[in-house]
Scaffold this motif. Structure first.
Motif, PDB file in Angstrom:
ATOM      1  N   MET A   1       6.654   4.913  25.209  1.00 44.54           N
ATOM      2  CA  MET A   1       7.143   5.372  23.899  1.00 44.54           C
ATOM      3  C   MET A   1       6.385   6.618  23.459  1.00 44.54           C
ATOM      4  SD  MET A   1       9.522   3.298  23.737  1.00 44.54           S
ATOM      5  CE  MET A   1      10.235   4.334  22.496  1.00 44.54           C
ATOM      6  N   PHE A   2       5.107   6.716  23.846  1.00 43.40           N
ATOM      7  CA  PHE A   2       4.354   7.939  23.568  1.00 43.40           C
ATOM      8  C   PHE A   2       5.031   9.113  24.256  1.00 43.40           C
ATOM      9  CE2 PHE A   2       0.761  10.640  22.734  1.00 43.40           C
ATOM     10  CZ  PHE A   2       0.614  11.424  23.872  1.00 43.40           C
TER      11      PHE A   2
ATOM     12  N   LEU B   1       8.168   9.305  25.299  1.00 40.03           N
ATOM     13  CA  LEU B   1       9.507   9.555  24.744  1.00 40.03           C
ATOM     14  C   LEU B   1       9.424  10.266  23.389  1.00 40.03           C
ATOM     15  CD1 LEU B   1      11.519   6.314  25.631  1.00 40.03           C
ATOM     16  CD2 LEU B   1      11.786   8.587  26.585  1.00 40.03           C
ATOM     17  N   THR B   2       8.353  10.013  22.640  1.00 43.51           N
ATOM     18  CA  THR B   2       8.185  10.685  21.345  1.00 43.51           C
ATOM     19  C   THR B   2       7.818  12.147  21.563  1.00 43.51           C
ATOM     20  OG1 THR B   2       7.376   8.601  20.417  1.00 43.51           O
ATOM     21  CG2 THR B   2       6.978  10.578  19.121  1.00 43.51           C
ATOM     22  N   VAL B   3       6.853  12.352  22.440  1.00 45.34           N
ATOM     23  CA  VAL B   3       6.339  13.701  22.687  1.00 45.34           C
ATOM     24  C   VAL B   3       7.402  14.608  23.324  1.00 45.34           C
ATOM     25  CG1 VAL B   3       4.795  14.796  24.362  1.00 45.34           C
ATOM     26  CG2 VAL B   3       3.872  13.204  22.693  1.00 45.34           C
TER      27      VAL B   3
ATOM     28  N   THR C   1      10.398  14.911  22.663  1.00 46.25           N
ATOM     29  CA  THR C   1      11.384  15.437  21.706  1.00 46.25           C
ATOM     30  C   THR C   1      10.915  16.731  21.040  1.00 46.25           C
ATOM     31  OG1 THR C   1      10.478  14.059  19.926  1.00 46.25           O
ATOM     32  CG2 THR C   1      12.304  13.139  21.189  1.00 46.25           C
ATOM     33  N   VAL C   2       9.686  17.132  21.297  1.00 48.69           N
ATOM     34  CA  VAL C   2       9.199  18.398  20.723  1.00 48.69           C
ATOM     35  C   VAL C   2       9.944  19.556  21.376  1.00 48.69           C
ATOM     36  CG1 VAL C   2       7.187  19.933  20.556  1.00 48.69           C
ATOM     37  CG2 VAL C   2       6.896  17.465  20.265  1.00 48.69           C
TER      38      VAL C   2
END
Lengths: 497, 166
Positions: free
Chosen positions: A172-173, A175-177, A179-180
């Motif tokens: 999830m880290f 997948l979050t990163v 999106t930048v």
């Protein structure tokens, strides 16, 4: 298929490609023989060097590093009980006791030859299955690609080292990163607080940081530990008759290794462990596994090298890496302007077939260099960690700079190096993070395209049979740890007793 | 915890400059790192709410918002689990903590210094400092590593790959 393979073999005899193959095998041996460095680190560090190379030579070199490093990791496993990378840990179970008994030469010979034969069988499986997978995948649309990404990520979270919760956090880290940067559908800036982030977090510098630089910090921790010295160079035997008693074990281990290598997140470690366990149960001398039984070395090495080709199958055919090293290879392909997936077979068939040819041609080169270069590999295992750490750190930063001739990429490498080190201290491994960085964009863009095509209805993903089956598999994979946990809970009868 | 102590005792004695091994409760470490991840997730969630909305159900904000929320939920589970395990006493050891911190500082400082002083001047000093932290204590070996890496950068990157270094 045969015509493409013949053309690929012809391309292989160009001097640049042959140089790439030889350089890749030698560098792979260096990387694999040094404890602490893995094939993914070696490939990540070498990618900047491939910028100015012929694309085919560059890809052949990276694949050769992957193959040779996975084999060479068995050398320190056998000689000093310190595997060069996790996949060789199982080799040490029997390889090191053999060395203690004075049979280091036999263990190393069995290791290299069974690796070679196991890899040969798996390359044959790769050639047949990759083309078939790519042909099927040509019919895939956004729903199927989204479902594939979900399955890939769910398997990684369950199969990677460490607890499932921490693997999911790593995922999830990532997948979050990922999106930048610019939104893939509408082109909107997301989380771009500096203009350097307009194209998102640069993948390869982040990968170099997560794998290589984090390992450097670990090497600094243990830099004062004395490197085990090997007083005698073991005598190797190039006789294939050594393998005769283990024919069935090699064949079974190679097929198992290939099949497990195909599964994203599984890789050589799982392949060697499963193969070792099955060989132990099937063997007449299973009770001596772990005490220097040569069959244990053979089962482990054949499987973990076969997993290399297995990891390449979904990478080339579907664009989904089967391992962290395969994820690094995606970076190497993208730098050469090539996008892995079924269109690679359609538009640039020389690329996947050259990879097949390089694996086939590289195997005898790898076996010969392994058998006759043992003095050099023994010396390499004794290079002090402090020197390796300094050199690798320097190459990490230099390599990161070359991606865009800008210091921003160096900052990304440094930051991800610190993140990778801290994550590893709490048992979050880098593989789920890297695979999320690779698959995250594919997952989001195909989800949104699918919803646009399906009129904003999620039924679009479950009414298509392939994506429905894949999504069901992903759900089952994700809930399987919960089901195992429930099965372990005591029943009311047992607690009363 | 005993194994960590034994491991610390078995390892060679570190010098004062490198710091004695630092042993922390694993749960406390997980809580600290977990809180940092939670802060990161919270930032992403907040920033996602500021992104333009879309006429489609899934717009530019949906995926990062979902990923950040899931990250936050998983981290909260980790924090809860870590808080329950504090009493178990499991520990994590950082050997040579000052050397590792120094190495991190050097790695983070390199790009900034390179922009000011250029690659070769920065790398020459940096390699000596980093090598010393990495426990390359013999001056000749340190010097040779520094010269070797500078030559490597010049020959391979500038001359062969054509990548000019600042």
């Amino acid at each position: 298929m045969l015509e493409n393979l013949i053309n690929a073999f012809q391309l292989m005899f160009g001097y640049e490609v042959m140089f790439g193959l030889l350089a890749g095998v030698v560098i792979g041996y260096f990387v694999g023989a040094l404890p602490g460095l893995t094939s993914s680190i070696g490939m990540a560090l070498l990618i900047p060097f491939t910028f100015g190379m012929d694309p085919l030579a560059a890809i052949v070199m990276l694949v050769a590093i992957y193959m040779a490093a996975d084999y060479a990791a068995g050398i320190p496993a056998i000689l000093v009980n310190a595997p060069g990378q996790p996949a060789a840990a199982v080799t040490a179970f029997d390889g090191y006791p053999m060395r203690v008994r004075g049979e280091a030469g036999k263990a190393l010979s069995l290791s290299i030859m069974s690796s070679g034969v196991g890899a040969l069988i798996s390359v044959a499986l790769l050639i047949v299955s990759a083309q078939a997978m790519a042909t099927v995948a040509l019919a895939f649309g956004p729903a199927e690609y989204f479902a594939l990404a979900v399955v890939g990520l769910s398997l990684v979270s369950v199969l990677s080292s460490g607890p499932a919760l921490k693997a999911l956090i790593g995922l999830m880290f990532g997948l979050t990163v990922v999106t930048v940067g610019i939104d893939p559908i509408r082109g909107v800036d997301r989380f771009v607080f500096t203009v350097d982030l307009i194209d998102g977090i640069p993948f390869l510098p982040a990968l170099i940081g997560l794998f290589a630089l984090s390992e450097v910090f670990y090497m600094i921790e243990t830099a004062r530990d004395r490197t085990a010295r090997i007083k005698e160079t073991p005598a190797m035997s190039a006789s294939f008759s050594l393998l005769a008693p283990y024919k069935a074990t090699i064949a079974r281990s190679a097929v198992l290794g290939y099949a497990i290598g195909v599964i994203p997140g599984a890789g050589g470690s799982v392949a060697s462990l499963v193969s070792y366990g099955i060989a132990k149960r099937a063997s007449k001398t299973g009770n001596t596994f772990g005490e220097g039984n040569p069959e244990g070395v053979v089962a482990s090495e054949a499987a973990n090298n076969a997993a290399v080709s297995g990891a390449l199958a979904p990478l080339l055919a579907l664009g989904i890496p089967g391992s962290a090293s395969a994820a690094v290879l995606i970076g190497g392909l993208m730098i050469q302007g090539l996008q892995p997936g079924p269109m690679l077979f359609a538009r640039n068939p020389e690329v996947p077939y050259s990879i097949f040819a390089s694996l086939l041609l590289g195997l005898p080169v790898m076996v010969l260099i392994g058998l006759f270069g043992v003095r050099l590999w023994v010396r390499i295992t004794m290079i002090p960690r402090s020197i390796v750490a300094t050199i690798v750190a320097s190459i990490c930063l230099l390599g990161a700079f070359t991606f865009a001739n800008d210091s921003f990429e160096m900052i990304v490498t440094a930051v991800f190096g610190v993140i990778g080190y801290l994550f590893r201290k709490i048992d979050i491994h880098p593989a789920p993070v890297v695979l999320a960085l690779v698959l995250g964009d594919m997952m989001e863009s195909n989800l949104r395209r699918g919803l646009i095509m399906g009129g904003e209805s999620v039924m679009f993903f479950v009414t298509k049979p392939i994506s429905a089956v894949l999504l069901l598999c992903a759900v089952l994979v994700l809930i399987s740890p919960l089901l195992r946990w429930r099965r372990r809970l005591p029943t009311p009868e047992t607690t009363d007793a | 915890m005993d194994q960590d102590r034994q491991a610390g005792a078995a390892a060679p004695q570190t010098g004062a400059a490198e710091g004695r091994p630092l042993t922390l409760s694993t749960s406390v470490l997980e809580i600290v790192i977990g809180l940092a991840l939670l802060a990161m997730a919270a930032w992403f969630i907040w920033q996602s709410t500021l992104l333009p909305t879309d006429r489609n159900a899934v717009g530019p904000a949906t995926f990062p918002l979902a990923a950040a929320i899931l990250l936050a939920v998983l981290v909260l589970v980790l924090l809860g689990s870590a808080a329950r395990r504090v009493a178990q006493g499991a520990t994590t050891t950082f050997r040579r903590p000052l050397a590792v911190l120094g190495a991190m500082a050097l790695v983070l400082a390199f790009p900034i210094l390179m922009d000011v002083f250029g690659y070769y001047a920065t790398a020459a000093v940096w390699l000596l400092a980093f090598g010393w932290l990495a426990h390359v204590k013999r001056p000749l070996l340190l010097g040779a590593t520094m010269v070797g890496m500078l030559l490597f950068a010049r020959i391979v990157f500038e001359m062969l790959l054509g990548t000019p270094l600042p």
